[in-house]
Scaffold this active site. Structure first.
Site, PDB file in Angstrom:
ATOM      1  N   HIS A 175      -0.403   9.564 -11.083  1.00  0.00           N
ATOM      2  CA  HIS A 175      -0.155   8.266 -11.720  1.00  0.00           C
ATOM      3  C   HIS A 175      -0.428   8.366 -13.224  1.00  0.00           C
ATOM      4  CE1 HIS A 175      -0.688   6.004  -7.656  1.00  0.00           C
ATOM      5  NE2 HIS A 175       0.577   6.156  -7.937  1.00  0.00           N
ATOM      6  N   HIS A 232      12.604   0.431  -0.293  1.00  0.00           N
ATOM      7  CA  HIS A 232      13.649   0.258   0.718  1.00  0.00           C
ATOM      8  C   HIS A 232      13.047  -0.118   2.084  1.00  0.00           C
ATOM      9  CE1 HIS A 232      13.801   4.763   2.094  1.00  0.00           C
ATOM     10  NE2 HIS A 232      12.585   4.330   1.956  1.00  0.00           N
ATOM     11  N   SER A 278       2.458   1.408  -2.535  1.00  0.00           N
ATOM     12  CA  SER A 278       1.224   0.611  -2.551  1.00  0.00           C
ATOM     13  C   SER A 278       1.250  -0.485  -3.615  1.00  0.00           C
ATOM     14  CB  SER A 278       0.034   1.521  -2.851  1.00  0.00           C
ATOM     15  OG  SER A 278       0.159   2.043  -4.172  1.00  0.00           O
ATOM     16  N   ALA A 297       4.897   7.042   3.894  1.00  0.00           N
ATOM     17  CA  ALA A 297       4.734   6.930   2.441  1.00  0.00           C
ATOM     18  C   ALA A 297       3.281   7.234   2.073  1.00  0.00           C
ATOM     19  CB  ALA A 297       5.098   5.527   1.983  1.00  0.00           C
ATOM     20  N   THR A 298       3.069   7.587   0.819  1.00  0.00           N
ATOM     21  CA  THR A 298       1.703   7.826   0.329  1.00  0.00           C
ATOM     22  C   THR A 298       1.517   7.127  -1.003  1.00  0.00           C
ATOM     23  OG1 THR A 298       2.411   9.839  -0.798  1.00  0.00           O
ATOM     24  CG2 THR A 298       1.452  10.129   1.378  1.00  0.00           C
ATOM     25  N   ILE A 299       0.278   6.719  -1.249  1.00  0.00           N
ATOM     26  CA  ILE A 299      -0.072   6.349  -2.621  1.00  0.00           C
ATOM     27  C   ILE A 299      -0.347   7.677  -3.310  1.00  0.00           C
ATOM     28  CG2 ILE A 299      -2.447   5.772  -1.841  1.00  0.00           C
ATOM     29  CD1 ILE A 299      -2.706   4.027  -4.384  1.00  0.00           C
ATOM     30  N   SER A 300       0.322   7.920  -4.429  1.00  0.00           N
ATOM     31  CA  SER A 300       0.188   9.201  -5.129  1.00  0.00           C
ATOM     32  C   SER A 300      -1.245   9.378  -5.629  1.00  0.00           C
ATOM     33  CB  SER A 300       1.133   9.257  -6.326  1.00  0.00           C
ATOM     34  OG  SER A 300       2.461   9.134  -5.912  1.00  0.00           O
ATOM     35  N   ASP A 355      17.838  -0.185  -2.323  1.00  0.00           N
ATOM     36  CA  ASP A 355      17.945   1.272  -2.394  1.00  0.00           C
ATOM     37  C   ASP A 355      17.781   1.680  -3.854  1.00  0.00           C
ATOM     38  OD1 ASP A 355      18.567   3.923  -2.453  1.00  0.00           O
ATOM     39  OD2 ASP A 355      20.436   3.740  -1.313  1.00  0.00           O
ATOM     40  N   GLY A 356      16.629   2.274  -4.148  1.00  0.00           N
ATOM     41  CA  GLY A 356      16.300   2.617  -5.526  1.00  0.00           C
ATOM     42  C   GLY A 356      17.249   3.621  -6.151  1.00  0.00           C
TER      43      GLY A 356
HETATM   44  N1  SAH Z   1       4.382   4.967  -6.404  1.00  0.00           N
HETATM   45  C1  SAH Z   1       4.057   4.788  -4.997  1.00  0.00           C
HETATM   46  C2  SAH Z   1       4.680   5.928  -4.225  1.00  0.00           C
HETATM   47  C3  SAH Z   1       4.897   5.628  -2.802  1.00  0.00           C
HETATM   48  S1  SAH Z   1       5.606   6.990  -1.870  1.00  0.00           S
HETATM   49  C4  SAH Z   1       2.559   4.765  -4.832  1.00  0.00           C
HETATM   50  O1  SAH Z   1       1.879   5.547  -5.525  1.00  0.00           O
HETATM   51  O2  SAH Z   1       2.040   3.998  -4.019  1.00  0.00           O
HETATM   52  C5  SAH Z   1       7.317   6.829  -2.254  1.00  0.00           C
HETATM   53  C6  SAH Z   1       7.940   5.534  -1.836  1.00  0.00           C
HETATM   54  O3  SAH Z   1       9.332   5.616  -2.056  1.00  0.00           O
HETATM   55  C7  SAH Z   1       7.757   5.189  -0.355  1.00  0.00           C
HETATM   56  O4  SAH Z   1       7.077   3.977  -0.291  1.00  0.00           O
HETATM   57  C8  SAH Z   1       9.183   5.079   0.173  1.00  0.00           C
HETATM   58  O5  SAH Z   1       9.336   4.026   1.114  1.00  0.00           O
HETATM   59  C9  SAH Z   1       9.961   4.804  -1.102  1.00  0.00           C
HETATM   60  N2  SAH Z   1      11.385   5.179  -1.056  1.00  0.00           N
HETATM   61  C10 SAH Z   1      11.943   6.312  -0.541  1.00  0.00           C
HETATM   62  N3  SAH Z   1      13.297   6.297  -0.680  1.00  0.00           N
HETATM   63  C11 SAH Z   1      13.594   5.112  -1.311  1.00  0.00           C
HETATM   64  C12 SAH Z   1      14.823   4.525  -1.742  1.00  0.00           C
HETATM   65  N4  SAH Z   1      16.017   5.106  -1.544  1.00  0.00           N
HETATM   66  N5  SAH Z   1      14.756   3.322  -2.370  1.00  0.00           N
HETATM   67  C13 SAH Z   1      13.562   2.703  -2.571  1.00  0.00           C
HETATM   68  N6  SAH Z   1      12.380   3.203  -2.182  1.00  0.00           N
HETATM   69  C14 SAH Z   1      12.383   4.408  -1.556  1.00  0.00           C
END
Ligand code: SAH
Length: 233
Positions: free
Chosen positions: A67, A113, A91, A59-62, A146-147
């Protein structure tokens, strides 16, 4: 963009984003000024760079400009008392800024998730007194789920229908999931990166539901997000 907007402090970063037109609204600017990005970044040395950064678990912080763009797009739906869903909260940075924009009386739920990342978001927000307050008074909650199915909040109608004023999706979806559109309020707005049919490119889509329940989708610009998937095994 990175070279123009990076700063040596949170204030400098936000001012640079504002000077360069990536932040347009004083409300977004104020909210981003009030949340220290260093609390949400893996290293204090790179916290104020306008780049995405790895936070583990693929994963990354965007990047800050992404943002800012998400906040600007959702802003008409981020008001006192608004209910916001932040899918793929990672994050926790955006979750925290969203919470500032819906005060007083609003609620923001961050869905992850990966349990470790749900806990990372909580821990990061808890690094400030303000963040600890937002967590303890229930303004912000991080949950594991699960988003792609959205989230049925406590007190929400069955299936969570027409509940969220704004939905932010922080990972690239294979499609605009119908369940998420269902959970949007009338009116409501979703910001979602979606892969195109080739699977090679991704675009931000704004999905609007109007007062009558009509849904309109608008394609904005190309992006690079981590995918919205099943959790890794
Ligand atoms: N807005 C965050 C983005 C993190 S990266 C930030 O700027 O810090 C995207 C995130 O989506 C990851 O942490 C990953 O674990 C999460 N993700 C991927 N598929 C998912 C799903 N089906 N349900 C919930 N989260 C999910």
């Amino acid at each position: 963009m990175a070279w123009r907007c990076s700063g040596a402090s949170n204030r400098e970063l936000v001012e640079n984003l504002f000077q360069n037109g990536l932040i347009e609204s004083p409300r977004v600017k104020g909210a981003m000024l009030s949340v220290d990005r260093a609390h949400f970044c893996p290293s204090p040395n790179t916290a104020y760079l306008d780049t995405p950064q790895s936070i583990g678990h693929s994963a990354t912080i965007s990047a800050p400009h992404m943002h800012a763009s998400a906040l600007e797009s959702l802003l008409p739906y981020l008001n006192a008392g608004s209910r916001v869903l932040d899918i793929g909260s990672g994050s926790g940075y955006l979750t925290a800024v969203l919470a500032e924009l819906v005060q007083p009386g609003g609620r923001v739920v961050g869905v992850e998730h990966i349990r470790e990342l749900k806990e990372l978001g909580e821990r990061n927000l808890g690094r400030s007194q303000r963040g600890r307050e937002l967590l303890s008074d229930g303004t912000v909650e991080f949950v594991v789920g699960d988003g792609r199915r959205g989230w049925v909040d406590r007190g929400a109608p069955e299936g969570g229908k027409e509940y969220w004023d704004a939905i932010h999706v922080g990972a690239a979806a294979g499609e605009v999931h119908g369940g998420l559109v269902e959970q949007l309020r009338r009116p409501g707005r979703m910001f979602i990166p979606v892969e195109d049919t080739s699977g090679l490119d991704q675009y931000i889509w704004l999905v609007d539901k109007d007062k009558e329940g009509n849904v309109n989708k608008k394609k904005l610009y190309g992006v690079r997000y981590v995918p919205l998937t099943d959790p890794p095994r």
